[in-house]
Write an enzyme that holds these catalytic residues in place. Structure first.
Site, PDB file in Angstrom:
ATOM      1  N   LEU A 124       0.815  -1.219   0.000  1.00  0.00           N
ATOM      2  CA  LEU A 124       0.000   0.000   0.000  1.00  0.00           C
ATOM      3  C   LEU A 124       0.845   1.264   0.000  1.00  0.00           C
ATOM      4  O   LEU A 124       0.396   2.319  -0.455  1.00  0.00           O
ATOM      5  CB  LEU A 124      -0.909   0.027   1.240  1.00  0.00           C
ATOM      6  CG  LEU A 124      -1.928  -1.105   1.367  1.00  0.00           C
ATOM      7  CD1 LEU A 124      -2.654  -1.018   2.698  1.00  0.00           C
ATOM      8  CD2 LEU A 124      -2.929  -1.058   0.217  1.00  0.00           C
ATOM      9  N   GLY A 125       2.042   1.199   0.553  1.00  0.00           N
ATOM     10  CA  GLY A 125       2.877   2.388   0.629  1.00  0.00           C
ATOM     11  C   GLY A 125       4.166   2.084   1.353  1.00  0.00           C
ATOM     12  O   GLY A 125       4.413   0.976   1.833  1.00  0.00           O
ATOM     13  N   GLY A 184       7.419   4.167   3.848  1.00  0.00           N
ATOM     14  CA  GLY A 184       7.930   5.347   4.539  1.00  0.00           C
ATOM     15  C   GLY A 184       9.265   5.053   5.171  1.00  0.00           C
ATOM     16  O   GLY A 184       9.889   4.011   4.913  1.00  0.00           O
ATOM     17  N   ASP A 218       2.795  14.693  14.496  1.00  0.00           N
ATOM     18  CA  ASP A 218       2.940  14.562  13.040  1.00  0.00           C
ATOM     19  C   ASP A 218       1.577  14.480  12.370  1.00  0.00           C
ATOM     20  O   ASP A 218       1.346  13.644  11.500  1.00  0.00           O
ATOM     21  CB  ASP A 218       3.773  13.325  12.708  1.00  0.00           C
ATOM     22  CG  ASP A 218       4.299  13.364  11.271  1.00  0.00           C
ATOM     23  OD1 ASP A 218       4.393  14.476  10.700  1.00  0.00           O
ATOM     24  OD2 ASP A 218       4.622  12.299  10.726  1.00  0.00           O
ATOM     25  N   PHE A 248       9.888   4.150   8.059  1.00  0.00           N
ATOM     26  CA  PHE A 248       9.814   3.002   8.967  1.00  0.00           C
ATOM     27  C   PHE A 248       9.905   1.677   8.212  1.00  0.00           C
ATOM     28  O   PHE A 248      10.288   0.662   8.752  1.00  0.00           O
ATOM     29  CB  PHE A 248       8.493   3.027   9.729  1.00  0.00           C
ATOM     30  CG  PHE A 248       7.312   3.102   8.815  1.00  0.00           C
ATOM     31  CD1 PHE A 248       6.771   1.957   8.253  1.00  0.00           C
ATOM     32  CD2 PHE A 248       6.756   4.326   8.479  1.00  0.00           C
ATOM     33  CE1 PHE A 248       5.697   2.030   7.385  1.00  0.00           C
ATOM     34  CE2 PHE A 248       5.680   4.403   7.613  1.00  0.00           C
ATOM     35  CZ  PHE A 248       5.155   3.251   7.064  1.00  0.00           C
ATOM     36  N   GLY A 249       9.451   1.655   6.966  1.00  0.00           N
ATOM     37  CA  GLY A 249       9.348   0.418   6.212  1.00  0.00           C
ATOM     38  C   GLY A 249       8.150   0.466   5.287  1.00  0.00           C
ATOM     39  O   GLY A 249       7.774   1.546   4.811  1.00  0.00           O
ATOM     40  N   VAL A 301       3.991  -0.823   4.093  1.00  0.00           N
ATOM     41  CA  VAL A 301       2.659  -1.182   4.571  1.00  0.00           C
ATOM     42  C   VAL A 301       1.988  -2.062   3.525  1.00  0.00           C
ATOM     43  O   VAL A 301       2.020  -1.754   2.330  1.00  0.00           O
ATOM     44  CB  VAL A 301       1.798   0.070   4.830  1.00  0.00           C
ATOM     45  CG1 VAL A 301       0.410  -0.334   5.304  1.00  0.00           C
ATOM     46  CG2 VAL A 301       2.452   0.970   5.855  1.00  0.00           C
TER      47      VAL A 301
END
Length: 834
Positions: free
Chosen positions: A522-523, A525, A641, A527-528, A530
């Site tokens: 899905l995406g 960032g 955020d 962090f890693g 999704v």
């Protein structure tokens, strides 16, 4: 004239007379002043009277699914019928034959079709020309015609409340007549007869407001201390209502009035015994709970027994006061505390002294003695001289304290607070006093030793940390470096166990995501990645998989698990659980069908489906979610955020705040914090955070204001450009507001179909939220109230960060920058954007 014609005319004239008389009678019974009923009129089932200001209505209704009819008062202008008072609670009418009228003696009577008396009011004296009037306060009164002094009313419904406490009511006792104005719960939503719970003032010693289930005391507010009830430290000055207690020789009562009468607010004793304040929110068309007075388990009356104290923060809530021990130790070991505590040392009277206990709810004062005119020292002297006196305290905490409250019985129902608790001085044997003095002296010596020990330990730890840092640098890629990660995993798992947080098997999640297939991605960032997944029961999930190389993601992972695992709100994404196996770390969320907000408001092809009503609903939903984080959650959470990309939309386009990786929790007394590592997203960060590293709830308010203006305009704050100036979106909105052209800000595809009043109010609130100084910004309580009402708003001051745009902002907000950033001629270091 022929006789037959003359008879016809006479008969016509008679019919006209009958018709006119019938019309006049009908007019008298239904159309005289809509808020007043006199002795010649009546109200039938299906007819109503409305208060002069149009706020309340009186008539017949059937509660819930019941077909029984009751005479009641409800809010006139609220679409969801909300009954605030019922006359015939115990004797309903089984059909629609009910009739209400005023007798010549000034008594309201309710009758059925047989003329049987169903319910009646009383009268304090004979009346000459009595009328009944429904006031705009919701009070139904019987009075002499043209009499407006409440002291002279013959009868009023405010003296006989049901389950609802309205502004202007007196909840308490008339000490002259004995009238007891108390609340009683409904049996059920379908049955307004008296339920199990009552709430009201009880006198004897110093008055207390007590909630009972039948005859059993379930909760008490604690004695009034001049500012608030001793047991309700959360009652503070607020933007919704003013409250207080009146206590004199004539009466004792609790009352409140609204600061803004355009925002309906009421207090209700629910059928389950909860004492709640509810506010009407226009946007949601629903009553929302503003506060529940019973906060937690420590509010259960006398939970810890005599001389026991309750602290909800402790793993074992109950403990004995200093100088006391459990009366039945075996019961305390099984967490049964009701028998309370007893003294370690019996009192001697002549040599006894007092120990101060601070930050507490004062014990039950219904059998106490009080005096408003003496000070604390005089209070102590009185207690010392009376061998039966067990404790003393100030009555009034204002201006340093005044008055005297003495107890002569066992001290019951004490709890500890982190703020706004009070001080009580408890009688203690002389030998116990000596122990306390030694403990205090030893504490000071212990403090000196502790300081030396801490400093020594700190030096040792710093040395070890330096060695560890050097070792890690030299062995970064060796297998042994996994030890630190596994220790971190162990810490997180411990937190999970403490929170009773669900844990998922890695193989199960791998199967659900088709082994983390790129087709399910899905995406991505910092962090890693999704992924979308489907569990074996068909439930759709979103899986955040921590990148093995991401240290930032590890911190985020801890925040998600430790800080928000227990947060539940309809405008927060629900974290279902997590998975920690070896070096794999996964977070599992509920799946949001419609992706994130930025996909809709910034994508040219997606703007049209998101109409104004949806956008306005999203703004209000985000506000309610932030309010929950800042005020109503177990711990005060600062998101840090908030942005369009972190607001997800469910299948009905309801917003849910997500991504708490940068969130921080605050204690009750904390108002702001400081960090040397500023993290967040360009365009949403408040000035004081970006420049000085200071963050608070007002930092989130700033981000919310930016988000509101982006939702209205369909433009990003960062990267916004205009042919007439070099301002960003905040500056552009500020400029349009000053010129009276705010409607020009709205996104062009929805401009024609939007609600101008809602748009203008949203822009105004958004500008109030992005004001430069945190002190000028409203808190989220006020934001929600402003969005849900139509009252006037204060003019906004100049926004923060609006005068110019930095050239660096040409790059994407999701990239990491490690170089210093010049912004508005100020330098921010260590800034990380996501």
């Amino acid at each position: 004239m022929p006789s037959n014609l003359r008879c016809f005319i006479l008969s016509m004239e008679g019919a006209a007379v009958v018709l006119v008389c019938s019309f006049l009678l009908f007019t008298l019974s239904t159309s005289t002043p809509v808020d007043i009923l006199n002795a010649t009129q009546l109200i039938r089932d299906g007819e109503t009277i409305v208060s002069e200001g149009g706020r309340y209505e009186l008539g017949f209704f059937s509660p819930g699914v019941s077909r029984r009819r009751y005479l009641a008062i409800w809010y006139k202008q609220i679409p969801v019928q909300t009954v605030v008072w019922v006359a015939n609670r115990e004797v309903p009418i089984n059909d629609t034959s009910g009739v209400l009228k005023v007798t010549n003696q000034g008594i309201l009577v309710l009758q059925n079709h047989d003329g049987n008396l169903i319910w009646s009011s009383t009268s304090s004296r004979p009346a000459r020309r009595p009328v009944a009037e429904l006031l705009n306060s919701g009070n139904l009164v019987v009075k002499e015609e043209n009499e407006n002094n409440p002291e002279n009313f013959l009868w009023q419904s405010f003296d006989y409340p049901g389950n609802t406490f309205l502004p202007g009511m007196k909840l308490g006792r008339d000490l002259i007549t004995g009238l007891n104005r108390h609340l009683s719960s409904w049996k059920s939503p379908d049955d307004p007869s008296h339920g199990n719970f009552t709430y009201g003032a009880e006198v004897g010693g110093f008055p207390e407001f007590i909630l009972r289930e039948g005859s059993i005391v379930r909760y008490r507010n604690g004695p009034w201390n001049g500012l608030r009830f001793s047991g309700t430290p959360e009652l503070k000055p607020n933007p919704i209502y003013i409250f207080g207690v009146v206590f004199n020789k004539r009466e004792v009562y609790y009352g409140y009035k609204l600061r803004n009468i355009s925002i309906p607010s009421r207090m209700v004793l629910t059928q389950n015994g909860l004492w709640q304040r509810l506010n009407w929110i226009d946007r949601t068309k629903a009553w929302e709970v503003y506060v529940t007075v019973q906060m937690d388990g420590c509010d259960n009356y006398a939970l810890c027994g005599a001389y026991g104290s309750c602290n909800i923060s402790n793993s074992i809530k109950c403990s004995c006061l200093k100088g006391f021990v459990p009366k039945v130790p075996d019961e305390w070991e099984t967490l049964h505390w009701s028998n309370g505590c007893i003294r370690k040392t019996p009192l001697n009277c002549s040599s006894d002294g007092f120990v101060k206990c601070s930050g507490v709810k004062l014990p039950d004062s219904r059998k106490s003695w009080f005096n408003y005119s003496i000070n604390l020292e005089e209070c102590k002297n009185l207690c010392t001289k009376n061998c039966s006196c067990t404790a003393y305290a100030n009555l009034d905490v204002r201006r340093g304290g005044s008055g005297c409250l003495l107890w002569f019985v066992d001290l019951v129902d004490i709890r500890e607070f982190t703020e706004n608790g009070e001080e009580i001085y408890i009688r203690m044997a002389a030998s116990e006093l000596g122990q306390f003095e030694r403990i205090n002296a030893n504490g000071k010596e212990g403090m000196r030793i502790a300081v030396i020990s801490v400093l020594s330990a700190a030096i040792l730890i710093l040395g070890l940390a330096l060695l560890l840092y050097i070792w890690r640098k030299t062995s970064h890629m060796k297998p042994g470096s996994l030890t630190v990660v596994r220790e971190s995993n162990s810490n997180i798992k411990n937190h999970m166990e403490d929170l009773e947080f669900p844990s998922f098997n890695f193989a199960r999640i791998a199967c659900a995501t088709d082994n983390f297939s790129t087709n399910n991605k899905l995406g991505e960032g910092g962090f890693g990645s999704v992924y979308k997944g489907i569990l074996e029961d068909g439930q759709e999930i979103a899986v955040k998989r921590l990148s093995k190389a991401s240290r930032q993601g590890l911190d985020e992972f801890k925040n998600e698990v430790i800080h928000i695992a227990k947060l539940k709100h309809r405008n927060l994404v629900n974290l279902l659980g997590c998975c920690i196996e070896e070096d794999e770390k996964l977070l599992i969320y509920e799946f949001m069908t419609n992706k994130s907000l930025d996909f809709f408001i910034f994508d040219e092809t997606q703007r049209m489906p998101l109409d104004w009503s949806m956008r306005y609903n999203i703004i209000n939903g985000i506000a309610r979610g932030l309010l929950y984080l800042h005020q109503d959650s177990r711990q005060r959470i600062i998101h840090r955020d908030l942005k369009a990309g972190n607001v997800l939309l469910d299948n009905e386009m309801n917003p849910k705040i997500s991504d708490f990786g940068l969130a921080r929790s605050f204690g009750e007394k904390e108002t702001e914090a400081n960090t040397k590592k500023v993290v967040g997203t360009y365009g949403y960060m408040a000035p004081e955070y970006a420049i000085d590293g200071l963050y608070s709830t007002k930092s989130d308010v700033f981000s919310f204001g930016v988000l509101v203006l982006e939702i209205v305009s369909g433009k990003r704050n960062r990267g916004f450009c205009h042919s007439d100036h070099q301002l960003n979106l905040l500056g552009h909105a500020w400029r349009l507001f000053g010129e009276g052209k705010s409607l020009e800000l709205i996104a062009s595809p929805i401009r024609e179909t939007s609600n101008p009043c809602e748009v203008l109010r949203s822009i105004h609130v958004g500008l109030l939220c992005v004001q430069r100084s945190p002190e000028d910004r409203p808190n989220m309580v006020n934001v929600v109230l402003m969005m849900g009402s139509q009252g006037p708003l204060s003019p906004p001051k100049q926004p923060g960060f609006f005068t110019e745009r930095d050239p660096v902002e040409a790059s994407s907000s999701s990239m990491h920058h490690h170089k210093p950033l010049s912004y508005n001629d100020l330098t921010i270091t260590e800034l990380k954007a996501r």
